[in-house]
Write an enzyme that holds these catalytic residues in place. Structure first.
Site, short mmCIF file in Angstrom:
data_model
loop_
_atom_site.label_atom_id
_atom_site.label_comp_id
_atom_site.label_asym_id
_atom_site.label_seq_id
_atom_site.Cartn_x
_atom_site.Cartn_y
_atom_site.Cartn_z
N THR A 1 39.27 42.89 31.52
CA THR A 1 38.47 41.67 31.69
C THR A 1 37.52 41.78 32.88
O THR A 1 36.32 41.52 32.77
CB THR A 1 39.41 40.46 31.90
OG1 THR A 1 40.31 40.39 30.81
CG2 THR A 1 38.61 39.17 31.98
N VAL B 1 38.13 44.63 44.10
CA VAL B 1 38.56 43.30 43.65
C VAL B 1 39.89 43.42 42.90
O VAL B 1 40.30 42.48 42.23
CB VAL B 1 37.50 42.62 42.75
CG1 VAL B 1 36.32 42.14 43.57
CG2 VAL B 1 37.05 43.54 41.62
N ARG C 1 43.63 45.19 43.78
CA ARG C 1 44.72 44.83 44.69
C ARG C 1 44.62 45.76 45.90
O ARG C 1 44.29 46.95 45.74
CB ARG C 1 46.09 45.02 44.02
CG ARG C 1 46.49 43.94 43.06
CD ARG C 1 46.87 42.63 43.76
NE ARG C 1 47.28 41.59 42.81
CZ ARG C 1 46.46 40.65 42.33
NH1 ARG C 1 45.19 40.62 42.69
NH2 ARG C 1 46.92 39.74 41.50
N GLU D 1 47.77 40.47 53.30
CA GLU D 1 46.91 39.28 53.25
C GLU D 1 47.62 38.09 53.86
O GLU D 1 48.81 37.92 53.59
CB GLU D 1 46.52 38.99 51.80
CG GLU D 1 45.67 40.09 51.20
CD GLU D 1 45.28 39.86 49.74
OE1 GLU D 1 45.49 38.75 49.23
OE2 GLU D 1 44.78 40.81 49.13
N HIS E 1 40.26 37.10 49.36
CA HIS E 1 40.86 37.10 48.00
C HIS E 1 40.37 35.89 47.19
O HIS E 1 41.16 35.09 46.70
CB HIS E 1 42.40 37.12 48.08
CG HIS E 1 43.04 37.66 46.83
ND1 HIS E 1 44.16 38.46 46.83
CD2 HIS E 1 42.70 37.52 45.51
CE1 HIS E 1 44.48 38.76 45.59
NE2 HIS E 1 43.60 38.21 44.77
N VAL E 2 39.06 35.80 47.09
CA VAL E 2 38.44 34.65 46.43
C VAL E 2 37.43 35.04 45.36
O VAL E 2 36.66 34.20 44.89
CB VAL E 2 37.72 33.75 47.46
CG1 VAL E 2 38.71 32.97 48.30
CG2 VAL E 2 36.78 34.56 48.34
P1 NAD Z 1 43.13 43.74 32.31
O1 NAD Z 1 44.53 44.00 31.90
O2 NAD Z 1 42.23 42.98 31.41
O3 NAD Z 1 42.38 45.12 32.63
C1 NAD Z 1 42.91 46.13 33.42
C2 NAD Z 1 42.40 47.45 32.87
O4 NAD Z 1 42.71 48.51 33.78
C3 NAD Z 1 43.06 47.79 31.54
O5 NAD Z 1 42.05 48.08 30.62
C4 NAD Z 1 43.92 48.99 31.88
O6 NAD Z 1 44.04 49.87 30.79
C5 NAD Z 1 43.11 49.62 33.01
N1 NAD Z 1 43.89 50.59 33.81
C6 NAD Z 1 45.21 50.64 34.04
N2 NAD Z 1 45.51 51.72 34.78
C7 NAD Z 1 44.36 52.37 35.02
C8 NAD Z 1 44.02 53.56 35.72
N3 NAD Z 1 44.95 54.31 36.29
N4 NAD Z 1 42.72 53.92 35.78
C9 NAD Z 1 41.78 53.17 35.18
N5 NAD Z 1 42.04 52.05 34.48
C10 NAD Z 1 43.31 51.64 34.42
O7 NAD Z 1 43.24 43.02 33.72
P2 NAD Z 1 42.08 42.22 34.49
O8 NAD Z 1 42.18 40.79 34.16
O9 NAD Z 1 40.79 42.92 34.30
O10 NAD Z 1 42.58 42.38 35.99
C11 NAD Z 1 42.73 43.67 36.56
C12 NAD Z 1 43.42 43.56 37.90
O11 NAD Z 1 42.53 42.95 38.82
C13 NAD Z 1 44.64 42.65 37.89
O12 NAD Z 1 45.81 43.41 37.58
C14 NAD Z 1 44.68 42.08 39.27
O13 NAD Z 1 45.51 42.87 40.09
C15 NAD Z 1 43.24 42.17 39.75
N6 NAD Z 1 42.59 40.84 39.83
C16 NAD Z 1 42.13 40.43 41.04
C17 NAD Z 1 41.51 39.20 41.15
C18 NAD Z 1 40.97 38.73 42.48
O14 NAD Z 1 40.95 37.55 42.73
N7 NAD Z 1 40.52 39.63 43.34
C19 NAD Z 1 41.35 38.37 40.02
C20 NAD Z 1 41.82 38.83 38.80
C21 NAD Z 1 42.43 40.07 38.72
#
Ligand code: NAD
Length: 308
Positions: free
Chosen positions: A145, A224, A226, A255, A274-275
């Site tokens: 996403t 963005v 972790r 954090e 973290h926003v």
């Molecule tokens: P998602 O599940 O839609 O997408 C994550 C993608 O990363 C998947 O397609 C997965 O296959 C891929 N992936 C896994 N391991 C990988 C690797 N070793 N190399 C490359 N790609 C890899 O999740 P999302 O909604 O896109 O969110 C991703 C991450 O972002 C979350 O797990 C969360 O930790 C973080 N996040 C942070 C914030 C923020 O406020 N900063 C907000 C939302 C999500």
């Protein structure tokens, strides 16, 4: 399975006003209640929470209001037969816009002008400093996403988008998709490296000294995902040595970022608390997801975003 109560844990207050969220959920099929530490759970309960509490595994289903569920003991939920769902799918626009804003800020030097404004200084950039995103390469690591939200917007701005995903399968608006074993090759030619993958055993510490060596000296790291996916000591060393040009960081190993962290001090590092996914509509987005799954639960359909 019939949900008899939706218990909203007070921890959701970390990302939205609990009252607004309870109100947004009020037209669900089950009654909604705000609960806090000490509450007991049992069959028929759904819990919506920011973080984990041990008592949650007694409920039928727990929904995490974040996309990253790395702080949840997934094995304990699986062993208890408790469904766990997360909130992936709703942050593509918010985080996508924030990442584009970071890149534009760094390229068009807005952070430097804002710093100068604070001192009432009419400070001109060095001639070679400003650049445009148009024609620059961005490597997006993790094409879910968040990653697609970034890729779609970067492509509109004329950037060349490459990316890394586990399968290596093609993604719209991404010209080359690398598998993780080619991570250093993927980031080598990029002006921006955007981290948008989950924190897993595989990704923890993935962006370390060898990765910074692989990057261009005029490259910026954007995180963005972790905090622990980046080795922060190695990042500070790379910034000090000029191995990379700067960074935009929304997430950190600890954090809030401790006051003594050297990351606060770099002119070319943007620190945000973290926003990157923040929006005044978050309660509506998450309520829609929870309502959808309450209905699916009643109908016996597979839950959206089920982790276990
Ligand atoms: P998602 O599940 O839609 O997408 C994550 C993608 O990363 C998947 O397609 C997965 O296959 C891929 N992936 C896994 N391991 C990988 C690797 N070793 N190399 C490359 N790609 C890899 O999740 P999302 O909604 O896109 O969110 C991703 C991450 O972002 C979350 O797990 C969360 O930790 C973080 N996040 C942070 C914030 C923020 O406020 N900063 C907000 C939302 C999500």
């Amino acid at each position: 399975m019939h949900i008899e109560r939706i218990a909203v844990d007070e921890s959701v207050g970390r990302v939205m006003p609990p009252g607004l969220f309870v109100e947004a959920l009020s037209n669900s099929d089950a009654p909604v209640e705000l609960v806090d530490e000490g509450e007991a759970f049992g069959p028929g309960d759904a819990v919506v929470s920011f973080g984990h509490r041990d008592a949650f595994v007694e409920a039928d289903w727990v929904h995490c209001v974040r996309a990253g569920y790395d702080e949840f003991p997934v094995d304990a939920y699986e062993a208890a037969g408790t469904a766990l769902t997360n909130s992936t799918g709703v942050h593509g626009t918010t985080v996508g816009e924030t990442v584009v804003a970071y890149m534009l800020t760094l390229a068009r030097r807005l952070h430097a002008y804002r710093d100068a404004q604070r001192d009432r200084e009419w400070d001109l950039p060095r001639y070679k400093e400003p650049f445009t995103l148009d024609g620059e390469r961005v490597c997006v690591v993790g094409l879910g996403t968040l990653g697609r939200g970034v890729a779609d917007r970067a492509a509109v701005l004329g950037m060349e988008v490459v990316g890394v995903r586990r399968s290596g399968d093609p993604v719209e608006n991404v010209s080359t998709v690398f598998t993780p074993d080619r991570f250093h090759e993927a980031i080598a030619d990029a002006r921006f490296v955007v981290l948008a993958m989950p924190l897993t055993e595989e990704t923890a510490g993935m962006v370390d000294a060898p990765a910074f060596e692989a990057m261009r000296e005029d490259a910026y790291l954007v995180n963005v995902a972790r905090g622990p996916v980046v080795d922060e000591d190695d990042l500070v060393a790379a910034l000090d040595a000029g191995d990379v040009a700067g960074a935009a960081l929304d997430v950190f190993a600890e954090e809030p970022l401790p006051a003594e962290s050297p990351l606060w001090n770099f002119d070319e590092v943007l620190v945000t608390p973290h926003v990157s996914a923040a929006t005044g509509k978050y309660h509506e987005d998450i309520a829609a997801l929870v309502r959808e799954n309450v209905e699916k639960m009643a109908a016996g359909d597979p839950l959206t975003n089920r982790v276990v």
